[in-house]
Design an enzyme around this catalytic site. Structure first.
Site, PDB file in Angstrom:
ATOM      1  CD  GLN A  69      22.384   3.914  21.123  1.00 20.26           C
ATOM      2  OE1 GLN A  69      23.161   4.820  21.067  1.00 20.26           O
ATOM      3  NE2 GLN A  69      22.724   2.830  21.210  1.00 20.26           N
TER       4      GLN A  69
ATOM      5  NE  ARG B  68      23.620  13.918  19.915  1.00 22.20           N
ATOM      6  CZ  ARG B  68      24.354  12.720  20.714  1.00 22.20           C
ATOM      7  NH1 ARG B  68      25.426  13.024  21.196  1.00 22.20           N
ATOM      8  NH2 ARG B  68      23.841  11.544  20.481  1.00 22.20           N
TER       9      ARG B  68
ATOM     10  CG  HIS C  50      19.655   8.854  21.336  1.00 21.85           C
ATOM     11  ND1 HIS C  50      19.737   9.191  20.104  1.00 21.85           N
ATOM     12  CD2 HIS C  50      20.935   8.604  22.218  1.00 21.85           C
ATOM     13  CE1 HIS C  50      21.203   9.153  20.021  1.00 21.85           C
ATOM     14  NE2 HIS C  50      21.748   8.603  21.055  1.00 21.85           N
TER      15      HIS C  50
ATOM     16  NE  ARG D  14      23.322   5.625  16.992  1.00 22.79           N
ATOM     17  CZ  ARG D  14      23.553   6.710  17.784  1.00 22.79           C
ATOM     18  NH1 ARG D  14      24.203   6.746  18.881  1.00 22.79           N
ATOM     19  NH2 ARG D  14      23.381   7.947  17.406  1.00 22.79           N
TER      20      ARG D  14
ATOM     21  CB  CYS E   5      23.029   4.626  24.453  1.00 20.77           C
ATOM     22  SG  CYS E   5      22.907   5.814  25.602  1.00 20.77           S
TER      23      CYS E   5
HETATM   24  N1  NVA Z   1      21.094  10.417  27.911  1.00 14.86           N
HETATM   25  C1  NVA Z   1      22.291  10.630  27.470  1.00 14.86           C
HETATM   26  C2  NVA Z   1      22.616   9.737  26.330  1.00 14.86           C
HETATM   27  C3  NVA Z   1      23.829  10.118  25.643  1.00 14.86           C
HETATM   28  C4  NVA Z   1      23.960   9.447  24.190  1.00 14.86           C
HETATM   29  C5  NVA Z   1      22.383  11.974  27.298  1.00 14.86           C
HETATM   30  O1  NVA Z   1      21.482  12.579  26.810  1.00 14.86           O
HETATM   31  O2  NVA Z   1      23.257  12.536  27.470  1.00 14.86           O
HETATM   32  N1   CP Z   2      25.153   6.835  21.974  1.00 15.35           N
HETATM   33  C1   CP Z   2      25.368   8.082  21.603  1.00 15.35           C
HETATM   34  O1   CP Z   2      24.649   8.804  20.907  1.00 15.35           O
HETATM   35  O2   CP Z   2      26.804   8.518  21.786  1.00 15.35           O
HETATM   36  P1   CP Z   2      27.434   9.919  21.186  1.00 15.35           P
HETATM   37  O3   CP Z   2      26.811  10.817  22.196  1.00 15.35           O
HETATM   38  O4   CP Z   2      28.778   9.637  21.372  1.00 15.35           O
HETATM   39  O5   CP Z   2      26.975  10.306  19.916  1.00 15.35           O
END
Ligand code: NVA
Ligand code: CP
Length: 301
Positions: free
Chosen positions: A135, A105, A132, A288, A260
């Site tokens: 997700q 990530r 993502h 997930r 998400c």
């Molecule tokens: N768009 C959000 C998704 C978090 C799971 C982010 O990138 O922070």
């Molecule tokens: N939806 C998602 O990816 O959540 P987290 O940021 O908690 O991993």
């Protein structure tokens, strides 16, 4: 060198493979609920590199590896050489030689692409600024469990043209549904990503119009990770892009709501919607785990 399979975006798998993966996720979920032990990844290890925070992604991958008989290692930039500038190419060669998969990530999507180029084990995108995909596996599983195939359905994404929005565009292509996107004019999704989706994606300025006749309403935070300092500016720009009762009323009567998570009640979604009868967010979050187990099985075993 033997070529390695990565999962950086939904386009790395064919539509058939993605459908099989969803079917498998549904099956693995049933097995888990029946208490059936299934450990095809015994002695396999996955490294998990988190350069941004996470609750769901970390817990689902770590739990998934454990349930499949393997092990996951959590790595943060604070206490690894990632935070001290070791070249990505070097980290990729080292981590991937010791482990059977690497989950990442991070911020720039190019970073994970570069990592994958030098990795001798499968690399999984656990969120970049651009995409993502994990997700979307969970979201699609949730839809398939409730409604069957999503082909031909109308899906609406409201809010920021962000990583989730981009992955929905890829999903529209791979799962063959119509995607209607409503964003403020300066927060549209990437034009190259839209262009590749052709007729399957339509952009709207007005959220209510985008929601008309929709079967699935999706939103996400207005300020993503890394954009925290834009929060107050974005609250103003996105104020009319809220998923609330009025917006849900514009969609089909039996429309589903997904997010998400984490969610900000009172910003991108109201409490009555996310905590209401049309919302499937808790199942979506649980999936997930199951969807990523199906992914790990394909990539590692
Ligand atoms: N768009 C959000 C998704 C978090 C799971 C982010 O990138 O922070
Ligand atoms: N939806 C998602 O990816 O959540 P987290 O940021 O908690 O991993």
């Amino acid at each position: 060198m033997m070529s390695v399979r990565h999962f950086l975006t939904l386009l790395d798998f064919s539509p058939d493979e993605l459908h099989q993966l969803i079917e498998r996720a549904i099956e693995l979920k049933q097995w888990q609920k029946q208490g059936r032990i299934y450990e095809p990844l015994k002695n396999k290890v996955m490294a998990m590199v988190f350069e941004k925070s996470s609750t769901r992604t970390r817990v689902s991958f770590e739990t998934g590896m454990a349930q499949l008989g393997g092990h996951a290692i959590f790595l943060s930039p604070r206490d690894t050489q990632f935070g001290r500038g070791e070249p990505i190419e070097d980290s990729a060669r080292v981590l991937s030689r010791m482990t059977d998969a690497v989950m990442i990530r991070t911020f720039e999507h190019e970073k994970i692409e570069r990592f994958a180029e030098y990795s001798v084990s499968p690399v999984i995108n656990a969120l970049t600024d651009q995409y993502h995909p994990c997700q979307l596996l969970a979201d699609m599983q949730t839809w398939f469990e409730h409604r069957g195939d999503i082909r031909g359905a109308n899906v609406t994404f409201i809010g920021d043209g962000n990583n989730m929005c981009h992955s929905y565009i890829n999903a529209a292509r791979q799962f063959d549904f119509q995607l209607r996107i409503a964003t403020p004019a300066s927060y549209r999704p990437d034009s190259d990503i839209i262009a590749m989706a052709g007729e399957q994606v339509t952009l709207f300025e007005h959220p209510l119009e985008a929601a008309e006749g929709s079967d699935l309403i999706v939103t996400d935070v207005w300020a993503s990770m890394g954009q925290e300092e834009e929060q107050s500016k974005r609250e103003k720009v996105f104020a009319s892009f809220q998923v609330n009762a009025e917006l849900m009323a514009s969609a089909n009567k039996d429309a589903i709501f997904m997010h998400c998570l984490p969610a900000h009640r009172g910003e991108e979604v109201t409490a009555d919607v996310i905590d209401g009868p049309q919302s499937l967010v808790w199942e979506e979050a649980e999936n997930r785990l199951h969807a990523q187990k199906a992914l790990l099985e394909v990539l590692i075993s």
